[in-house]
Design a protein around this motif. Structure first.
Motif, PDB file in Angstrom:
ATOM      1  N   TYR A   1      -0.447 -11.724   1.642  1.00 26.14           N
ATOM      2  CA  TYR A   1       0.164 -12.593   2.635  1.00 26.14           C
ATOM      3  C   TYR A   1      -0.283 -12.118   4.003  1.00 26.14           C
ATOM      4  CZ  TYR A   1       3.679  -8.926   3.559  1.00 26.14           C
ATOM      5  OH  TYR A   1       4.307  -7.739   3.885  1.00 26.14           O
ATOM      6  N   LEU A   2      -0.070 -12.937   5.009  1.00 29.33           N
ATOM      7  CA  LEU A   2      -0.428 -12.591   6.381  1.00 29.33           C
ATOM      8  C   LEU A   2       0.848 -12.242   7.131  1.00 29.33           C
ATOM      9  CD1 LEU A   2      -2.960 -15.473   7.168  1.00 29.33           C
ATOM     10  CD2 LEU A   2      -3.388 -13.259   6.083  1.00 29.33           C
ATOM     11  N   ASN A   3       0.856 -11.072   7.764  1.00 29.41           N
ATOM     12  CA  ASN A   3       2.043 -10.689   8.520  1.00 29.41           C
ATOM     13  C   ASN A   3       2.033 -11.370   9.888  1.00 29.41           C
ATOM     14  OD1 ASN A   3       0.280  -9.236  10.149  1.00 29.41           O
ATOM     15  ND2 ASN A   3       0.848  -7.244   9.295  1.00 29.41           N
ATOM     16  N   ARG A   4       2.999 -11.044  10.702  1.00 32.31           N
ATOM     17  CA  ARG A   4       3.136 -11.761  11.976  1.00 32.31           C
ATOM     18  C   ARG A   4       1.973 -11.477  12.920  1.00 32.31           C
ATOM     19  NH1 ARG A   4       8.056  -8.646  15.141  1.00 32.31           N
ATOM     20  NH2 ARG A   4       7.347  -6.493  14.804  1.00 32.31           N
ATOM     21  N   TYR A   5       1.211 -10.419  12.642  1.00 30.19           N
ATOM     22  CA  TYR A   5       0.031 -10.118  13.454  1.00 30.19           C
ATOM     23  C   TYR A   5      -1.243 -10.709  12.838  1.00 30.19           C
ATOM     24  CZ  TYR A   5       3.372  -6.702  15.220  1.00 30.19           C
ATOM     25  OH  TYR A   5       4.496  -6.101  15.734  1.00 30.19           O
ATOM     26  N   ARG A   6      -1.076 -11.552  11.823  1.00 31.07           N
ATOM     27  CA  ARG A   6      -2.159 -12.173  11.075  1.00 31.07           C
ATOM     28  C   ARG A   6      -3.065 -11.132  10.406  1.00 31.07           C
ATOM     29  NH1 ARG A   6      -2.194 -16.044  15.378  1.00 31.07           N
ATOM     30  NH2 ARG A   6      -4.074 -15.184  16.303  1.00 31.07           N
ATOM     31  N   ALA A   7      -2.471 -10.019  10.040  1.00 32.99           N
ATOM     32  CA  ALA A   7      -3.190  -9.020   9.242  1.00 32.99           C
ATOM     33  C   ALA A   7      -2.904  -9.295   7.772  1.00 32.99           C
ATOM     34  CB  ALA A   7      -2.741  -7.611   9.613  1.00 32.99           C
ATOM     35  N   VAL A   8      -3.914  -9.072   6.923  1.00 29.73           N
ATOM     36  CA  VAL A   8      -3.771  -9.325   5.497  1.00 29.73           C
ATOM     37  C   VAL A   8      -3.022  -8.153   4.858  1.00 29.73           C
ATOM     38  CG1 VAL A   8      -4.966  -9.784   3.317  1.00 29.73           C
ATOM     39  CG2 VAL A   8      -5.927 -10.611   5.480  1.00 29.73           C
ATOM     40  N   VAL A   9      -1.962  -8.458   4.131  1.00 26.36           N
ATOM     41  CA  VAL A   9      -1.185  -7.461   3.395  1.00 26.36           C
ATOM     42  C   VAL A   9      -1.405  -7.726   1.914  1.00 26.36           C
ATOM     43  CG1 VAL A   9       1.093  -6.491   2.945  1.00 26.36           C
ATOM     44  CG2 VAL A   9       0.531  -7.342   5.238  1.00 26.36           C
ATOM     45  N   TRP A  10      -2.017  -6.774   1.233  1.00 30.68           N
ATOM     46  CA  TRP A  10      -2.307  -6.920  -0.193  1.00 30.68           C
ATOM     47  C   TRP A  10      -1.150  -6.361  -1.012  1.00 30.68           C
ATOM     48  CZ3 TRP A  10      -6.209  -9.988  -1.289  1.00 30.68           C
ATOM     49  CH2 TRP A  10      -7.269 -10.096  -0.386  1.00 30.68           C
ATOM     50  N   LEU A  11      -0.831  -7.039  -2.104  1.00 37.42           N
ATOM     51  CA  LEU A  11       0.250  -6.619  -2.999  1.00 37.42           C
ATOM     52  C   LEU A  11      -0.309  -6.372  -4.394  1.00 37.42           C
ATOM     53  CD1 LEU A  11       3.001  -9.174  -1.902  1.00 37.42           C
ATOM     54  CD2 LEU A  11       2.773  -6.782  -1.187  1.00 37.42           C
TER      55      LEU A  11
ATOM     56  N   HIS B   1      -7.430 -20.562   8.674  1.00 36.09           N
ATOM     57  CA  HIS B   1      -8.852 -20.187   8.624  1.00 36.09           C
ATOM     58  C   HIS B   1      -9.035 -18.848   7.914  1.00 36.09           C
ATOM     59  CE1 HIS B   1     -10.181 -23.582  10.894  1.00 36.09           C
ATOM     60  NE2 HIS B   1      -9.601 -23.215  12.026  1.00 36.09           N
ATOM     61  N   LEU B   2      -8.156 -17.900   8.186  1.00 38.91           N
ATOM     62  CA  LEU B   2      -8.268 -16.591   7.552  1.00 38.91           C
ATOM     63  C   LEU B   2      -8.032 -16.699   6.048  1.00 38.91           C
ATOM     64  CD1 LEU B   2      -8.607 -13.556   7.656  1.00 38.91           C
ATOM     65  CD2 LEU B   2      -6.217 -13.348   8.354  1.00 38.91           C
ATOM     66  N   THR B   3      -7.040 -17.480   5.658  1.00 35.41           N
ATOM     67  CA  THR B   3      -6.759 -17.658   4.235  1.00 35.41           C
ATOM     68  C   THR B   3      -7.933 -18.329   3.530  1.00 35.41           C
ATOM     69  OG1 THR B   3      -4.389 -17.835   4.712  1.00 35.41           O
ATOM     70  CG2 THR B   3      -5.149 -18.646   2.579  1.00 35.41           C
ATOM     71  N   GLU B   4      -8.521 -19.338   4.147  1.00 43.01           N
ATOM     72  CA  GLU B   4      -9.677 -20.016   3.560  1.00 43.01           C
ATOM     73  C   GLU B   4     -10.848 -19.050   3.419  1.00 43.01           C
ATOM     74  OE1 GLU B   4     -10.421 -23.359   6.015  1.00 43.01           O
ATOM     75  OE2 GLU B   4      -8.619 -24.454   5.382  1.00 43.01           O
ATOM     76  N   ARG B   5     -10.991 -18.146   4.375  1.00 48.11           N
ATOM     77  CA  ARG B   5     -12.088 -17.176   4.296  1.00 48.11           C
ATOM     78  C   ARG B   5     -11.882 -16.228   3.123  1.00 48.11           C
ATOM     79  NH1 ARG B   5     -12.175 -15.905   9.348  1.00 48.11           N
ATOM     80  NH2 ARG B   5     -11.250 -13.836   9.339  1.00 48.11           N
TER      81      ARG B   5
ATOM     82  N   THR C   1       0.813  -1.212   0.000  1.00 47.97           N
ATOM     83  CA  THR C   1       0.000   0.000   0.000  1.00 47.97           C
ATOM     84  C   THR C   1       0.848   1.264   0.000  1.00 47.97           C
ATOM     85  OG1 THR C   1      -1.792  -1.154   1.152  1.00 47.97           O
ATOM     86  CG2 THR C   1      -1.776   1.250   1.283  1.00 47.97           C
ATOM     87  N   THR C   2       1.864   1.317   0.848  1.00 50.04           N
ATOM     88  CA  THR C   2       2.672   2.537   0.946  1.00 50.04           C
ATOM     89  C   THR C   2       3.423   2.813  -0.346  1.00 50.04           C
ATOM     90  OG1 THR C   2       2.945   2.190   3.333  1.00 50.04           O
ATOM     91  CG2 THR C   2       4.497   3.680   2.237  1.00 50.04           C
ATOM     92  N   GLU C   3       4.107   1.793  -0.888  1.00 48.42           N
ATOM     93  CA  GLU C   3       4.821   1.987  -2.148  1.00 48.42           C
ATOM     94  C   GLU C   3       3.860   2.239  -3.303  1.00 48.42           C
ATOM     95  OE1 GLU C   3       8.750  -0.421  -2.700  1.00 48.42           O
ATOM     96  OE2 GLU C   3       7.312  -1.726  -1.701  1.00 48.42           O
ATOM     97  N   GLY C   4       2.699   1.600  -3.252  1.00 44.83           N
ATOM     98  CA  GLY C   4       1.708   1.816  -4.303  1.00 44.83           C
ATOM     99  C   GLY C   4       1.211   3.251  -4.309  1.00 44.83           C
ATOM    100  N   ALA C   5       0.987   3.802  -3.122  1.00 44.23           N
ATOM    101  CA  ALA C   5       0.556   5.196  -3.036  1.00 44.23           C
ATOM    102  C   ALA C   5       1.641   6.124  -3.568  1.00 44.23           C
ATOM    103  CB  ALA C   5       0.201   5.537  -1.594  1.00 44.23           C
TER     104      ALA C   5
ATOM    105  N   LEU D   1     -13.717  -4.664  -1.940  1.00 45.17           N
ATOM    106  CA  LEU D   1     -13.675  -5.582  -3.071  1.00 45.17           C
ATOM    107  C   LEU D   1     -12.315  -6.252  -3.261  1.00 45.17           C
ATOM    108  CD1 LEU D   1     -15.695  -3.598  -5.762  1.00 45.17           C
ATOM    109  CD2 LEU D   1     -16.466  -5.476  -4.326  1.00 45.17           C
ATOM    110  N   ARG D   2     -11.370  -5.973  -2.390  1.00 45.93           N
ATOM    111  CA  ARG D   2     -10.045  -6.563  -2.578  1.00 45.93           C
ATOM    112  C   ARG D   2     -10.075  -8.090  -2.564  1.00 45.93           C
ATOM    113  NH1 ARG D   2      -6.936  -2.963   1.849  1.00 45.93           N
ATOM    114  NH2 ARG D   2      -8.923  -3.433   2.888  1.00 45.93           N
TER     115      ARG D   2
END
Length: 297
Positions: free
Chosen positions: A108-118, A224-228, A79-83, A156-157
């Motif tokens: 991918y999921l970071n160490r806090y299990r947050a979704v990072v979109w590329l 579970h998060l990835t499957e969702r 997100t930061t580099e994209g902006a 919509l991501r």
């Protein structure tokens, strides 16, 4: 034999790891190039997974601008580099991504299990360079309809990533059952059970369902998060997947019926999925217009 030189036979194809080294790519860069269709693979006759023909690595190396041009096509940014690439604030980039204006190619999921979109850096640069998008990028306020969607919590991501990943899986499918499995990968098991009533056929279909990327250990919160993320949750998306899967199964049965124990008779027909309330619209990776249409309706 006197006067002759023995040479090793030239290898006709490579494993993905060896092909990546031959092309000077990191493995994740190579995988993305295959995902995007820049590098073609062939099935392994021994059933060991996809391989890359030597003629294909030669073709890629002979392309103009190799390797810089290929590296540019597979460069991804967050997100930061994209902006920064689009010369807009991070907050606006995130809002545009949630509305489907820009489409992620990976997560991918970071160490806090947050979704990072590329996102593909090349796609972002092309979007920013189009003068028709200037107002959307730099206007003081977004259009009212878009602000309304954001207020409703639209994101919509995941759906747009699924559309992109589904195209890759279908393009990589080697046969009708593989195509059916690629479509089934995005449906909840309950949906599949309703659509495929024959247990032998359902079990056979599940053999061809690709696993979600970055799934991690089964049963973990990350899995579970990835499957969702992988599972369709929009009614229009689900209706289209059910319809496409029903057709793919008809094609697969014609080519090769699902195996069953001797003496077991195949059911005469599998009940078709219930028709949707309204005709399903063609789903494009950028789903903003569809959302706006449904909102107007």
């Amino acid at each position: 034999m006197a006067g002759s030189t023995l040479t090793r036979p030239q290898q006709l194809s490579f494993t993905p790891g060896r092909a990546a080294r031959e092309l000077g790519l990191k493995r994740n860069e190579f995988d993305l190039a295959v995902h995007l269709g820049h590098i073609r693979t062939v099935p392994d006759e021994g059933g060991g997974g996809p391989r890359v023909a030597r003629s294909e690595t030669d073709r890629v190396r002979a392309a103009d601008g190799f390797p810089e041009a290929l590296l540019k096509r597979v460069r991804v940014v967050g997100t930061t580099e994209g902006a920064e690439a689009m010369d807009i604030p991070v907050g606006r980039f995130t809002r545009l991504a949630r509305l489907g204006v820009v489409t992620p190619v990976r997560f991918y999921l970071n160490r806090y299990r947050a979704v990072v979109w590329l996102y593909l850096a090349e796609e972002l640069a092309q979007f920013a360079a189009d003068e028709q998008n200037t107002a959307l990028l730099h206007a003081r306020r977004m259009p009212e309809g878009m602000r309304g969607l954001l207020d409703e919590g639209v994101d919509l991501r995941p759906r747009n990533w699924r559309a992109r990943h589904r195209e890759f899986l279908l393009r990589s499918a080697d046969g009708p059952w593989e195509s059916a499995g690629a479509l089934a990968a995005f449906l909840d098991p309950v949906e599949i059970a309703e659509l495929v009533r024959d247990p032998y056929e359902r079990s056979y279909l599940n053999r061809f369902r690709p696993t979600p990327p970055h799934q991690g250990a089964p049963g973990t919160p990350a899995a579970h998060l990835t499957e969702r993320i992988m599972t369709a949750d929009d009614p229009d998306e689900i209706s289209r997947l059910r319809r496409d899967l029903a057709q793919a199964l008809e094609d697969a049965r014609t080519v090769r019926p699902a195996p069953r124990p001797a003496g077991e008779q195949r059911p005469s027909a599998t009940p078709p999925p219930p028709p949707p309330d309204e005709p399903a619209q063609h789903e494009a990776p950028r789903g903003l217009l569809g959302w706006l249409r449904r909102r107007s309706a």
